[in-house]
Design a protein around this motif. Structure first.
Motif, PDB file in Angstrom:
ATOM      1  N   MET A  76       0.828  -1.196   0.000  1.00  0.00           N
ATOM      2  CA  MET A  76       0.000   0.000   0.000  1.00  0.00           C
ATOM      3  C   MET A  76       0.870   1.257   0.000  1.00  0.00           C
ATOM      4  SD  MET A  76      -3.089   1.297   2.493  1.00  0.00           S
ATOM      5  CE  MET A  76      -2.151   1.145   3.970  1.00  0.00           C
ATOM      6  N   ALA A  77       1.903   1.274   0.828  1.00  0.00           N
ATOM      7  CA  ALA A  77       2.797   2.426   0.890  1.00  0.00           C
ATOM      8  C   ALA A  77       3.483   2.644  -0.457  1.00  0.00           C
ATOM      9  CB  ALA A  77       3.838   2.227   1.988  1.00  0.00           C
ATOM     10  N   LEU A  78       3.924   1.572  -1.069  1.00  0.00           N
ATOM     11  CA  LEU A  78       4.587   1.672  -2.370  1.00  0.00           C
ATOM     12  C   LEU A  78       3.632   2.161  -3.448  1.00  0.00           C
ATOM     13  CD1 LEU A  78       7.193   1.172  -3.935  1.00  0.00           C
ATOM     14  CD2 LEU A  78       6.423  -1.167  -4.303  1.00  0.00           C
ATOM     15  N   THR A  79       2.405   1.693  -3.430  1.00  0.00           N
ATOM     16  CA  THR A  79       1.405   2.112  -4.421  1.00  0.00           C
ATOM     17  C   THR A  79       1.082   3.596  -4.282  1.00  0.00           C
ATOM     18  OG1 THR A  79       0.438  -0.096  -4.507  1.00  0.00           O
ATOM     19  CG2 THR A  79      -0.945   1.720  -5.256  1.00  0.00           C
ATOM     20  N   VAL A  80       0.842   4.049  -3.063  1.00  0.00           N
ATOM     21  CA  VAL A  80       0.520   5.467  -2.848  1.00  0.00           C
ATOM     22  C   VAL A  80       1.712   6.341  -3.226  1.00  0.00           C
ATOM     23  CG1 VAL A  80      -0.032   7.201  -1.099  1.00  0.00           C
ATOM     24  CG2 VAL A  80      -1.243   5.027  -1.137  1.00  0.00           C
ATOM     25  N   TYR A  81       2.895   5.920  -2.857  1.00  0.00           N
ATOM     26  CA  TYR A  81       4.110   6.666  -3.181  1.00  0.00           C
ATOM     27  C   TYR A  81       4.274   6.777  -4.704  1.00  0.00           C
ATOM     28  CZ  TYR A  81       9.001   8.096  -2.877  1.00  0.00           C
ATOM     29  OH  TYR A  81      10.183   8.779  -2.985  1.00  0.00           O
ATOM     30  N   THR A  82       4.082   5.670  -5.409  1.00  0.00           N
ATOM     31  CA  THR A  82       4.202   5.661  -6.866  1.00  0.00           C
ATOM     32  C   THR A  82       3.145   6.547  -7.517  1.00  0.00           C
ATOM     33  OG1 THR A  82       5.086   3.415  -6.776  1.00  0.00           O
ATOM     34  CG2 THR A  82       4.234   4.155  -8.893  1.00  0.00           C
ATOM     35  N   LYS A  83       1.916   6.461  -7.042  1.00  0.00           N
ATOM     36  CA  LYS A  83       0.840   7.292  -7.605  1.00  0.00           C
ATOM     37  C   LYS A  83       1.095   8.770  -7.347  1.00  0.00           C
ATOM     38  CE  LYS A  83      -1.453   3.953  -9.351  1.00  0.00           C
ATOM     39  NZ  LYS A  83      -1.428   3.751 -10.784  1.00  0.00           N
ATOM     40  N   SER A  84       1.649   9.096  -6.178  1.00  0.00           N
ATOM     41  CA  SER A  84       1.979  10.492  -5.880  1.00  0.00           C
ATOM     42  C   SER A  84       3.048  11.013  -6.835  1.00  0.00           C
ATOM     43  CB  SER A  84       2.471  10.630  -4.436  1.00  0.00           C
ATOM     44  OG  SER A  84       1.463  10.288  -3.532  1.00  0.00           O
ATOM     45  N   LEU A  85       4.033  10.185  -7.118  1.00  0.00           N
ATOM     46  CA  LEU A  85       5.067  10.579  -8.090  1.00  0.00           C
ATOM     47  C   LEU A  85       4.462  10.763  -9.481  1.00  0.00           C
ATOM     48  CD1 LEU A  85       8.149   8.403  -7.109  1.00  0.00           C
ATOM     49  CD2 LEU A  85       7.863  10.871  -6.854  1.00  0.00           C
ATOM     50  N   ASP A  86       3.536   9.898  -9.859  1.00  0.00           N
ATOM     51  CA  ASP A  86       2.862  10.031 -11.150  1.00  0.00           C
ATOM     52  C   ASP A  86       2.096  11.342 -11.232  1.00  0.00           C
ATOM     53  OD1 ASP A  86       3.866   7.570 -11.904  1.00  0.00           O
ATOM     54  OD2 ASP A  86       1.976   6.487 -11.578  1.00  0.00           O
ATOM     55  N   LEU A  87       1.433  11.716 -10.139  1.00  0.00           N
ATOM     56  CA  LEU A  87       0.698  12.987 -10.108  1.00  0.00           C
ATOM     57  C   LEU A  87       1.643  14.177 -10.245  1.00  0.00           C
ATOM     58  CD1 LEU A  87      -1.968  12.348  -7.334  1.00  0.00           C
ATOM     59  CD2 LEU A  87      -2.402  12.739  -9.760  1.00  0.00           C
ATOM     60  N   LEU A  88       2.770  14.118  -9.569  1.00  0.00           N
ATOM     61  CA  LEU A  88       3.752  15.199  -9.685  1.00  0.00           C
ATOM     62  C   LEU A  88       4.293  15.304 -11.106  1.00  0.00           C
ATOM     63  CD1 LEU A  88       5.757  14.867  -6.350  1.00  0.00           C
ATOM     64  CD2 LEU A  88       4.282  16.748  -7.042  1.00  0.00           C
ATOM     65  N   ARG A  89       4.581  14.166 -11.703  1.00  0.00           N
ATOM     66  CA  ARG A  89       5.073  14.170 -13.089  1.00  0.00           C
ATOM     67  C   ARG A  89       4.025  14.744 -14.032  1.00  0.00           C
ATOM     68  NH1 ARG A  89       7.075   8.639 -11.942  1.00  0.00           N
ATOM     69  NH2 ARG A  89       9.287   8.874 -11.472  1.00  0.00           N
ATOM     70  N   ALA A  90       2.762  14.370 -13.841  1.00  0.00           N
ATOM     71  CA  ALA A  90       1.680  14.893 -14.691  1.00  0.00           C
ATOM     72  C   ALA A  90       1.535  16.405 -14.508  1.00  0.00           C
ATOM     73  CB  ALA A  90       0.368  14.186 -14.362  1.00  0.00           C
ATOM     74  N   ALA A  91       1.679  16.878 -13.278  1.00  0.00           N
ATOM     75  CA  ALA A  91       1.569  18.322 -13.007  1.00  0.00           C
ATOM     76  C   ALA A  91       2.708  19.100 -13.659  1.00  0.00           C
ATOM     77  CB  ALA A  91       1.571  18.569 -11.508  1.00  0.00           C
ATOM     78  N   LEU A  92       3.854  18.446 -13.780  1.00  0.00           N
ATOM     79  CA  LEU A  92       5.004  19.081 -14.413  1.00  0.00           C
ATOM     80  C   LEU A  92       4.984  18.929 -15.939  1.00  0.00           C
ATOM     81  CD1 LEU A  92       7.812  18.022 -11.923  1.00  0.00           C
ATOM     82  CD2 LEU A  92       6.804  20.296 -12.198  1.00  0.00           C
ATOM     83  N   GLY A  93       4.034  18.159 -16.430  1.00  0.00           N
ATOM     84  CA  GLY A  93       3.925  17.956 -17.872  1.00  0.00           C
ATOM     85  C   GLY A  93       4.810  16.860 -18.415  1.00  0.00           C
ATOM     86  N   ARG A  94       5.350  16.051 -17.519  1.00  0.00           N
ATOM     87  CA  ARG A  94       6.208  14.918 -17.941  1.00  0.00           C
ATOM     88  C   ARG A  94       5.466  13.637 -17.656  1.00  0.00           C
ATOM     89  NH1 ARG A  94      11.033  17.156 -14.444  1.00  0.00           N
ATOM     90  NH2 ARG A  94      11.419  19.049 -15.609  1.00  0.00           N
ATOM     91  N   ARG A  95       5.303  12.853 -18.616  1.00  0.00           N
ATOM     92  CA  ARG A  95       4.561  11.616 -18.441  1.00  0.00           C
ATOM     93  C   ARG A  95       5.395  10.427 -18.669  1.00  0.00           C
ATOM     94  NH1 ARG A  95       0.315  10.301 -15.382  1.00  0.00           N
ATOM     95  NH2 ARG A  95      -0.476   8.447 -16.224  1.00  0.00           N
TER      96      ARG A  95
END
Length: 115
Positions: A96-115
């Motif tokens: 669960m911790a790894l999944t939330v951490y990974t999803k948070s990084l994905d959100l940050l990347r999307a906010a920065l315009g990097r996918r």
């Protein structure tokens, strides 16, 4: 409201707690046949969070306590079934911790315009 850094710290602590809980379960199972061995466990993650919520320390230690399981005639208090259950719980907590951490990084990347 939590900042992204607070979320990362919390889930990083959750992953550390899960790893440490897994270590304690493994150690207890390894000593399942040792006469007089007392099983230990970590405080719950919720107890850890409430205890360290106001702490400024980077990575406070988890408290270790007696598992409170009944002892066998030879004085050993390890229940292999209980330890396997705790091990599975730790694996779920780590995932669960790894999944939330990974999803948070994905959100940050999307906010920065990097996918």
């Amino acid at each position: 409201m939590f900042s992204n850094m607070d979320v990362f710290k919390m889930y990083s602590a959750m992953a550390r707690h899960a790893a440490e809980a897994q270590t304690h379960a493994s150690k207890n199972i390894a000593h399942a046949d040792d006469p007089g061995y007392r099983a230990t466990q970590l405080e719950s993650f919720e107890d850890f969070l409430s205890r360290t919520a106001l702490s400024s320390s980077q990575s406070p230690a988890f408290k270790v306590q007696d598992a409170g399981t009944p002892t066998s005639p030879n004085g050993n208090s390890v229940s292999v079934e209980h330890e396997l259950y705790k091990s599975a719980e730790a694996m779920d907590q780590h995932q669960m911790a790894l999944t939330v951490y990974t999803k948070s990084l994905d959100l940050l990347r999307a906010a920065l315009g990097r996918r």
